[in-house]
Design an enzyme around this catalytic site. Structure first.
Site, mmCIF file in Angstrom:
data_model
loop_
_atom_site.group_PDB
_atom_site.id
_atom_site.type_symbol
_atom_site.label_atom_id
_atom_site.label_comp_id
_atom_site.label_asym_id
_atom_site.label_seq_id
_atom_site.Cartn_x
_atom_site.Cartn_y
_atom_site.Cartn_z
ATOM 1 N N ARG B 54 0.814 -1.212 0.000
ATOM 2 C CA ARG B 54 0.000 0.000 0.000
ATOM 3 C C ARG B 54 0.846 1.260 0.000
ATOM 4 O O ARG B 54 0.520 2.215 -0.693
ATOM 5 C CB ARG B 54 -1.011 -0.021 1.145
ATOM 6 C CG ARG B 54 -0.441 0.244 2.512
ATOM 7 C CD ARG B 54 -1.513 0.085 3.544
ATOM 8 N NE ARG B 54 -1.962 -1.297 3.602
ATOM 9 C CZ ARG B 54 -3.187 -1.673 3.941
ATOM 10 N NH1 ARG B 54 -4.094 -0.781 4.213
ATOM 11 N NH2 ARG B 54 -3.494 -2.938 3.994
ATOM 12 N N THR B 55 1.938 1.290 0.743
ATOM 13 C CA THR B 55 2.715 2.533 0.802
ATOM 14 C C THR B 55 3.329 2.847 -0.560
ATOM 15 O O THR B 55 3.279 3.979 -1.032
ATOM 16 C CB THR B 55 3.811 2.434 1.876
ATOM 17 O OG1 THR B 55 3.190 2.106 3.113
ATOM 18 C CG2 THR B 55 4.546 3.733 2.026
ATOM 19 N N LYS B 82 23.849 -4.131 1.687
ATOM 20 C CA LYS B 82 23.861 -2.752 2.206
ATOM 21 C C LYS B 82 25.104 -1.960 1.847
ATOM 22 O O LYS B 82 25.807 -2.219 0.901
ATOM 23 C CB LYS B 82 23.686 -2.777 3.727
ATOM 24 C CG LYS B 82 22.252 -3.012 4.104
ATOM 25 C CD LYS B 82 22.035 -2.788 5.572
ATOM 26 C CE LYS B 82 21.036 -3.813 6.073
ATOM 27 N NZ LYS B 82 21.544 -4.568 7.153
ATOM 28 N N ARG B 104 12.157 3.016 1.509
ATOM 29 C CA ARG B 104 11.815 2.154 2.640
ATOM 30 C C ARG B 104 12.931 1.146 2.840
ATOM 31 O O ARG B 104 13.461 0.581 1.884
ATOM 32 C CB ARG B 104 10.501 1.424 2.392
ATOM 33 C CG ARG B 104 10.299 0.316 3.438
ATOM 34 C CD ARG B 104 8.936 -0.251 3.449
ATOM 35 N NE ARG B 104 7.974 0.709 3.978
ATOM 36 C CZ ARG B 104 6.732 0.362 4.314
ATOM 37 N NH1 ARG B 104 6.307 -0.869 4.167
ATOM 38 N NH2 ARG B 104 5.909 1.276 4.779
ATOM 39 N N HIS B 132 7.811 6.522 10.282
ATOM 40 C CA HIS B 132 7.012 6.393 9.070
ATOM 41 C C HIS B 132 6.190 7.680 8.976
ATOM 42 O O HIS B 132 4.991 7.687 9.240
ATOM 43 C CB HIS B 132 6.111 5.159 9.179
ATOM 44 C CG HIS B 132 5.469 4.741 7.886
ATOM 45 N ND1 HIS B 132 5.566 5.484 6.730
ATOM 46 C CD2 HIS B 132 4.712 3.672 7.583
ATOM 47 C CE1 HIS B 132 4.895 4.858 5.757
ATOM 48 N NE2 HIS B 132 4.359 3.766 6.254
#
Lengths: 183, 314
Positions: B54-55, B82, B104, B132
């Site tokens: 959804r985000t 990373k 994110r 968030h």
């Protein structure tokens, strides 16, 4: 240090002048749009909104029984100078109906470069295809940068580009700041 | 405001300004053709190192409704090592011409780090347990607009129920709600409260029954099943019994109360009642408002006052 400057304010219209100008514009709109069908008066946020409200009220008095829809349009999302200068949305758009086939009278307080009106025309497009769009302004101060002209004008006022023109229900004021040479 | 990494840097007035812009966006979203040319020519890249539906879709919808171009980069964290490769990714995308990164990551602090590697605007779409921010803003928008309270939460009691400790949503929400004047209660077992304590002004309750009769907003958090393994919660059934919203508790909610959930919902764990049967449920409104609020954030950072002032050419 800033150079010394003189600040001058000139009131070119008072409250009565404004009222008369808005009344005259309202009559001209009625005369021009006698058989125009649906008439929608839309004020540009925020300076044009109170004028649009008065025009719509006047028209329903001049032509008894004629319903005039009233709306507002915010042009900030349509400006061509987004990110060149701070664009802060004023108040949300509120268009009362589908504009397809309607005659729209777009209302603002001051007509200057024409860029706000260009943005407003694009914004109106998102609400249908009007039969015609006409433009009413209280003050036309010149310095157009786009091929846009008003249909109804309260007063033509020659100005310098550095001037500030404020239009409110109580009048029109031109503020001029001039640099003054010392001594 | 150049980036949106955390809600910490926002004061009540700045939050209010963003919510006002979101009102504009909500009006645009209500039109038959919900699209404006505001960010034409700008590119928004969503870079998601952690799963999200959804985000990510909400941000991409928001960008498209403002006429920005979008690109998407999804990666499972396991395939990326990373540091170097994360930085390479950002620098590579930057070189393609990106105006905003929506980031994110499962690790806290990654969006902040990204700001060092690009000149583009960076928006935090959730980092670890940290923050968030857009979720908190859309929740503040949902609460204030539902109650018609303007831009304040003064006098409202908001109970946030669930895993406060591991929730970036809770952390951002508590910060924003308190700044807007709300009375906030964190409702959680003591194992799921942050070790470092709660922000000032946030009260604690250890059972949903303590708040359900008198809160204006019941904000349910997702019970993250992976926490079960770490023995923070002895048993799901026990958690549900003390912290779940069941029909009996829902019936005790004041008539005006709102029920909210950031999603995805765990039916049968924290939600033991069908939210579509709750008159106060704002869960789908949260999703719709998410698009409006993210449009407001994108516009304010890329096209609004902040962008112009940052460049100093107003």
């Amino acid at each position: 240090m800033n150079p010394p400057s003189a600040h001058r304010e000139t009131r070119i219209l008072d409250a009565d002048d404004i009222r008369r100008a808005v009344t005259r514009i309202s009559h001209e709109i009625v005369e021009r749009n006698r058989d125009a069908g649906a008439l929608v008066v839309i004020g540009i946020q925020t300076g044009g909104v109170w004028i649009a409200e008065q025009i719509a009220a006047n028209i329903s008095v001049i032509e008894e029984g004629r319903t005039v829809a009233l709306g507002t349009v915010d042009v900030s999302m349509y400006r061509d100078d987004i990110s060149l200068r701070p664009v802060v949305p004023a108040a949300p758009t509120s268009v009362p109906c589908d504009l397809t086939g309607a005659t729209v009278v777009l209302v603002d307080n001051v007509l200057y470069t024409g860029r706000t009106v260009r943005a407003a025309l694009e914004a109106l497009n998102d609400h249908g295809r009007p039969r015609a769009v006409q433009l009413a302004v209280i003050v036309d101060r010149g310095h157009r940068e786009l091929p846009i002209r008003p249909d109804y004008v309260g007063k033509n006022v020659p100005t310098h580009m550095a001037d500030d023109v404020t239009v409110g229900p109580d009048g029109v004021v031109i503020s001029t700041t001039m640099e003054v040479s010392a001594g | 405001m150049k980036h949106l990494i955390t809600t910490a840097g926002l004061d009540a007035a700045e939050i209010g300004n963003l919510l006002d812009v979101a009102d504009h966006m909500a009006e645009i979203n209500s039109r038959p053709v919900p699209k404006v040319p505001a960010l034409r020519g700008r590119t928004v890249a969503s870079v998601f190192f952690e799963d999200s539906t959804r985000t990510r879709l909400s941000f991409e919808t928001a960008a498209k409704r403002l006429s920005a171009d979008t690109m998407t980069f999804s990666a499972s964290t396991s395939s990326l090592n990373k540091g170097e490769s994360l930085r390479d990714t950002i620098e590579t995308l930057s070189a393609m011409g990106v105006d905003a990164f929506v980031v994110r990551h499962k690790s806290s602090g990654v969006p902040e780090a990204v700001t060092q590697w690009t000149d583009a605007v960076v928006i935090n779409a959730g980092d670890g347990w940290h923050q968030h921010p857009t979720q908190a803003l859309l929740d503040a928008f949902t609460v204030t607009r539902s109650f018609g309270d303007g831009n304040t939460m003064q006098g409202r009691h908001i109970a946030i129920v669930g895993d406060i400790k591991h929730s970036r949503v809770a952390r951002s929400c508590m910060d924003v709600f308190v700044k807007l004047g709300a009375r906030v209660t964190a409702v959680a077992p003591s194992t799921l409260l942050p070790a470092g304590g709660l922000p000032g002004g946030v009260a604690v309750a250890h059972g949903i029954d303590d708040v359900v009769g008198e809160c204006d907003v019941l904000y349910m958090l997702r019970m993250q099943r992976e926490r079960m393994d770490s023995a923070l919660v002895p048993e799901l059934g026990e958690y549900s019994a003390r912290f779940g919203l069941d029909p009996a508790r829902a019936a005790r909610l004041p008539a005006h109360s709102l029920v909210m959930h950031p999603g995805p919902m765990n039916r049968g764990v924290e939600m033991l009642v069908d939210p579509s049967h709750l008159p106060g449920s704002r869960i789908l409104a949260q999703v719709a408002n998410g698009v409006s609020v993210r449009m407001a954030v994108l516009f304010s950072l890329l096209g609004g006052a902040a962008a112009g002032l940052e460049r100093g050419d107003s």
